[in-house]
Write an enzyme that holds these catalytic residues in place. Structure first.
Site, PDB file in Angstrom:
ATOM      1  CB  SER A 124      -0.911   0.008   1.230  1.00 24.65           C
ATOM      2  OG  SER A 124      -0.146  -0.047   2.420  1.00 24.65           O
ATOM      3  CG  ASP A 161      -1.112  -8.370  11.492  1.00 21.44           C
ATOM      4  OD1 ASP A 161      -1.388  -8.159  12.684  1.00 21.44           O
ATOM      5  OD2 ASP A 161       0.064  -8.443  11.065  1.00 21.44           O
ATOM      6  CB  VAL A 162       2.387 -10.360   7.149  1.00 25.64           C
ATOM      7  CG1 VAL A 162       1.969  -9.822   5.787  1.00 25.64           C
ATOM      8  CG2 VAL A 162       3.269  -9.358   7.896  1.00 25.64           C
ATOM      9  CG  ASN A 192       7.895  -4.674   0.664  1.00 26.28           C
ATOM     10  OD1 ASN A 192       8.989  -4.127   0.614  1.00 26.28           O
ATOM     11  ND2 ASN A 192       6.785  -4.021   0.995  1.00 26.28           N
ATOM     12  CB  SER A 239      17.524  -4.382   5.541  1.00 27.46           C
ATOM     13  OG  SER A 239      18.186  -3.188   5.928  1.00 27.46           O
ATOM     14  CB  SER A 249      19.386  -3.335   8.841  1.00 29.33           C
ATOM     15  OG  SER A 249      19.480  -1.927   8.768  1.00 29.33           O
ATOM     16  CD  GLN A 272      17.968   0.426  12.239  1.00 25.73           C
ATOM     17  OE1 GLN A 272      19.189   0.391  12.034  1.00 25.73           O
ATOM     18  NE2 GLN A 272      17.079   0.515  11.257  1.00 25.73           N
ATOM     19  CE1 TYR A 302      15.571  -2.615   9.742  1.00 25.73           C
ATOM     20  CE2 TYR A 302      13.258  -3.242   9.917  1.00 25.73           C
ATOM     21  CZ  TYR A 302      14.343  -2.825   9.162  1.00 25.73           C
ATOM     22  OH  TYR A 302      14.196  -2.624   7.806  1.00 25.73           O
ATOM     23  CE  LYS A 337      13.520  -6.685   7.331  1.00 24.42           C
ATOM     24  NZ  LYS A 337      12.603  -6.467   6.203  1.00 24.42           N
ATOM     25  CB  ILE A 365      14.578   3.252   0.623  1.00 22.41           C
ATOM     26  CG1 ILE A 365      15.595   2.148   0.282  1.00 22.41           C
ATOM     27  CG2 ILE A 365      13.731   3.650  -0.589  1.00 22.41           C
ATOM     28  CD1 ILE A 365      16.651   2.525  -0.718  1.00 22.41           C
TER      29      ILE A 365
HETATM   30  N1  LIG Z   1      12.917   2.251   3.760  1.00 19.45           N
HETATM   31  C1  LIG Z   1      14.118   1.764   3.996  1.00 19.45           C
HETATM   32  O1  LIG Z   1      15.108   2.511   4.217  1.00 19.45           O
HETATM   33  C2  LIG Z   1      14.331   0.292   4.021  1.00 19.45           C
HETATM   34  C3  LIG Z   1      13.270  -0.604   4.081  1.00 19.45           C
HETATM   35  N2  LIG Z   1      13.540  -1.950   4.108  1.00 19.45           N
HETATM   36  C4  LIG Z   1      12.442  -2.900   4.159  1.00 19.45           C
HETATM   37  O2  LIG Z   1      11.546  -2.635   3.116  1.00 19.45           O
HETATM   38  C5  LIG Z   1      10.264  -3.158   3.440  1.00 19.45           C
HETATM   39  C6  LIG Z   1       9.203  -2.132   3.100  1.00 19.45           C
HETATM   40  O3  LIG Z   1       9.421  -1.011   3.900  1.00 19.45           O
HETATM   41  P1  LIG Z   1       9.132   0.483   3.378  1.00 19.45           P
HETATM   42  O4  LIG Z   1       8.522   0.443   2.038  1.00 19.45           O
HETATM   43  O5  LIG Z   1      10.365   1.280   3.597  1.00 19.45           O
HETATM   44  O6  LIG Z   1       8.076   0.931   4.480  1.00 19.45           O
HETATM   45  P2  LIG Z   1       6.644   1.624   4.419  1.00 19.45           P
HETATM   46  O7  LIG Z   1       6.321   1.901   5.834  1.00 19.45           O
HETATM   47  O8  LIG Z   1       6.634   2.707   3.412  1.00 19.45           O
HETATM   48  O9  LIG Z   1       5.688   0.455   3.878  1.00 19.45           O
HETATM   49  C7  LIG Z   1       5.479  -0.671   4.663  1.00 19.45           C
HETATM   50  C8  LIG Z   1       4.404  -1.496   4.013  1.00 19.45           C
HETATM   51  O10 LIG Z   1       4.268  -2.689   4.770  1.00 19.45           O
HETATM   52  C9  LIG Z   1       2.911  -2.801   5.178  1.00 19.45           C
HETATM   53  N3  LIG Z   1       2.829  -3.454   6.479  1.00 19.45           N
HETATM   54  C10 LIG Z   1       3.354  -3.053   7.649  1.00 19.45           C
HETATM   55  N4  LIG Z   1       3.017  -3.919   8.627  1.00 19.45           N
HETATM   56  C11 LIG Z   1       2.244  -4.872   8.040  1.00 19.45           C
HETATM   57  C12 LIG Z   1       1.561  -6.020   8.517  1.00 19.45           C
HETATM   58  N5  LIG Z   1       1.610  -6.370   9.794  1.00 19.45           N
HETATM   59  N6  LIG Z   1       0.864  -6.772   7.632  1.00 19.45           N
HETATM   60  C13 LIG Z   1       0.812  -6.425   6.319  1.00 19.45           C
HETATM   61  N7  LIG Z   1       1.430  -5.336   5.799  1.00 19.45           N
HETATM   62  C14 LIG Z   1       2.125  -4.581   6.674  1.00 19.45           C
HETATM   63  C15 LIG Z   1       2.362  -1.396   5.218  1.00 19.45           C
HETATM   64  O11 LIG Z   1       0.953  -1.498   5.099  1.00 19.45           O
HETATM   65  P3  LIG Z   1      -0.023  -0.351   5.708  1.00 19.45           P
HETATM   66  O12 LIG Z   1       0.623   0.976   5.381  1.00 19.45           O
HETATM   67  O13 LIG Z   1      -1.308  -0.596   4.984  1.00 19.45           O
HETATM   68  O14 LIG Z   1      -0.090  -0.579   7.180  1.00 19.45           O
HETATM   69  C16 LIG Z   1       3.046  -0.798   4.001  1.00 19.45           C
HETATM   70  O15 LIG Z   1       2.343  -1.136   2.838  1.00 19.45           O
HETATM   71  C17 LIG Z   1      10.345  -3.535   4.918  1.00 19.45           C
HETATM   72  O16 LIG Z   1      10.492  -4.938   5.026  1.00 19.45           O
HETATM   73  C18 LIG Z   1      11.614  -2.850   5.404  1.00 19.45           C
HETATM   74  O17 LIG Z   1      12.222  -3.561   6.469  1.00 19.45           O
HETATM   75  C19 LIG Z   1      14.825  -2.463   4.052  1.00 19.45           C
HETATM   76  C20 LIG Z   1      15.877  -1.605   3.984  1.00 19.45           C
HETATM   77  C21 LIG Z   1      15.709  -0.192   3.975  1.00 19.45           C
HETATM   78  C1  LIG Z   2      14.100   2.096   8.789  1.00 17.20           C
HETATM   79  C2  LIG Z   2      15.523   2.434   8.341  1.00 17.20           C
HETATM   80  O1  LIG Z   2      15.645   3.823   8.101  1.00 17.20           O
HETATM   81  C3  LIG Z   2      15.840   1.709   7.073  1.00 17.20           C
HETATM   82  O2  LIG Z   2      15.445   0.355   7.182  1.00 17.20           O
HETATM   83  C4  LIG Z   2      16.545  -0.435   7.075  1.00 17.20           C
HETATM   84  O3  LIG Z   2      16.485  -1.630   6.941  1.00 17.20           O
HETATM   85  C5  LIG Z   2      17.781   0.359   7.162  1.00 17.20           C
HETATM   86  O4  LIG Z   2      18.178   0.418   8.512  1.00 17.20           O
HETATM   87  C6  LIG Z   2      17.314   1.688   6.693  1.00 17.20           C
HETATM   88  O5  LIG Z   2      18.065   2.746   7.218  1.00 17.20           O
END
Ligand SMILES: NC(=O)C1=CN([C@@H]2O[C@H](COP(=O)(O)OP(=O)(O)OC[C@H]3O[C@@H](n4cnc5c(N)ncnc54)[C@H](OP(=O)(O)O)[C@@H]3O)[C@@H](O)[C@H]2O)C=CC1
Ligand SMILES: C[C@H](O)[C@@H]1OC(=O)[C@H](O)[C@@H]1O
Length: 253
Positions: free
Chosen positions: A14, A63-64, A90, A143, A145, A153, A156, A160, A189
């Site tokens: 989403s 909810d995953v 994801n 990640s 991470s 973290q 967290y 990962k 990101i």
């Molecule tokens: N952004 C970054 O810097 C980095 C992100 N990541 C990883 O990327 C992935 C996506 O994160 P990102 O796009 O940044 O984060 P966002 O917060 O932008 O998006 C997270 C997404 O995951 C969904 N989500 C969260 N919790 C649940 C749940 N319990 N069940 C189903 N869906 C869920 C959210 O749904 P809703 O909004 O509808 O609740 C949303 O669509 C994560 O696994 C994160 O660890 C890895 C490295 C770096």
């Molecule tokens: C949430 C953090 O900013 C993001 O998620 C990760 O996996 C890395 O730590 C990024 O910095």
């Protein structure tokens, strides 16, 4: 197009990286089912973009962290789209918190969403792929991470690392079925996950300064690497980790 006629499932789509991956897959010819947790409007907007590309899209809320969600997502996706060719795990959260007073419920929730949720979802997708009998591709969003730490973290980073480790073991377990399992390891990101954390402009500038390519990432920077690993271009790639971090990991000095 790299995913012409394929069916792609993405969790947590989403917003952020998942949304970019879902739309990117549609741009490469796939029909797409997305999972999400709470953002109905975001999920609907993602499906609208998929459909505007001439593909079929469906959003399935769940909810995953709940094991039942995995079965439900796969079953309803197959009901809507017929099969599963590619599964992108994801969904994830990162509620930053100090280590010494980290609440147990924060640890528990983060593990259940990021790691348990990944396990249930990947297992359910793999069972569907085995049932279909013609292989498939699983891509997990781990990640940077998984490889390095974070002071806030401690709950967290193990999840990962665990997600990538799951891909390594699943690659072995599923290779006989022609199912490939790989991870992308994004750097920092700019998404909702770190919106509050990076509102600290000093931290944001420090994080960007360690990136050789000179900027923090955008969700769309992940779409290509995910689609590559999902596609036949990566037909001999399994158990691998692909850093997508602008060079941050290697940049000591
Ligand atoms: N952004 C970054 O810097 C980095 C992100 N990541 C990883 O990327 C992935 C996506 O994160 P990102 O796009 O940044 O984060 P966002 O917060 O932008 O998006 C997270 C997404 O995951 C969904 N989500 C969260 N919790 C649940 C749940 N319990 N069940 C189903 N869906 C869920 C959210 O749904 P809703 O909004 O509808 O609740 C949303 O669509 C994560 O696994 C994160 O660890 C890895 C490295 C770096
Ligand atoms: C949430 C953090 O900013 C993001 O998620 C990760 O996996 C890395 O730590 C990024 O910095």
């Amino acid at each position: 197009m790299l995913l012409e006629g394929k069916t792609v499932l993405v969790t947590g789509a989403s917003a952020g990286i998942g949304r970019a991956a879902a739309i990117g897959a549609a741009r490469h010819g796939a029909n797409v089912a997305i999972n999400y947790h709470s953002d109905d409007a975001g999920a609907a907007a993602c499906v609208a973009e998929i459909e505007a590309l001439g593909r079929t899209g469906v959003a399935i809320k769940g909810d995953v962290a709940d094991p039942a969600t995995a079965q439900d997502f796969i079953a309803r996706s197959v009901e809507a789209l017929g099969r599963v060719d590619v599964f992108v795990n994801n969904a994830g959260i990162c509620p930053f918190h100090a280590f010494l007073d980290m609440p147990a419920e924060t640890v528990d929730r983060t593990f259940r969403v990021n790691l348990h949720g990944a396990y249930y979802m990947v297992q359910a997708a793999a069972n569907q792929m085995v049932k279909q009998g013609d292989g498939g591709a699983i891509v997990a969003v781990s990640s940077i991470s998984a490889l390095v730490g974070g002071e806030y973290q401690t709950h967290y980073t193990p999840t990962k690392a665990g997600v990538h480790s799951l891909m390594q073991s699943a690659a072995i377990a599923l290779g006989k079925h022609g199912i490939r399992c790989n991870s992308v390891l994004p750097g920092t990101i700019l998404t909702d996950i770190n919106k509050d954390d990076l509102a600290d402009l000093d931290k944001r500038e420090r994080m960007a300064a360690r990136v050789p390519l000179g900027r923090l990432g955008k969700p769309d920077d992940l779409a290509g690497p995910i689609i590559f690993l999902a596609s036949d271009l990566a037909r001999y790639v399994t158990g691998a980790a692909l850093l997508v971090d602008g060079g941050a990991f290697v940049n000591l000095q």
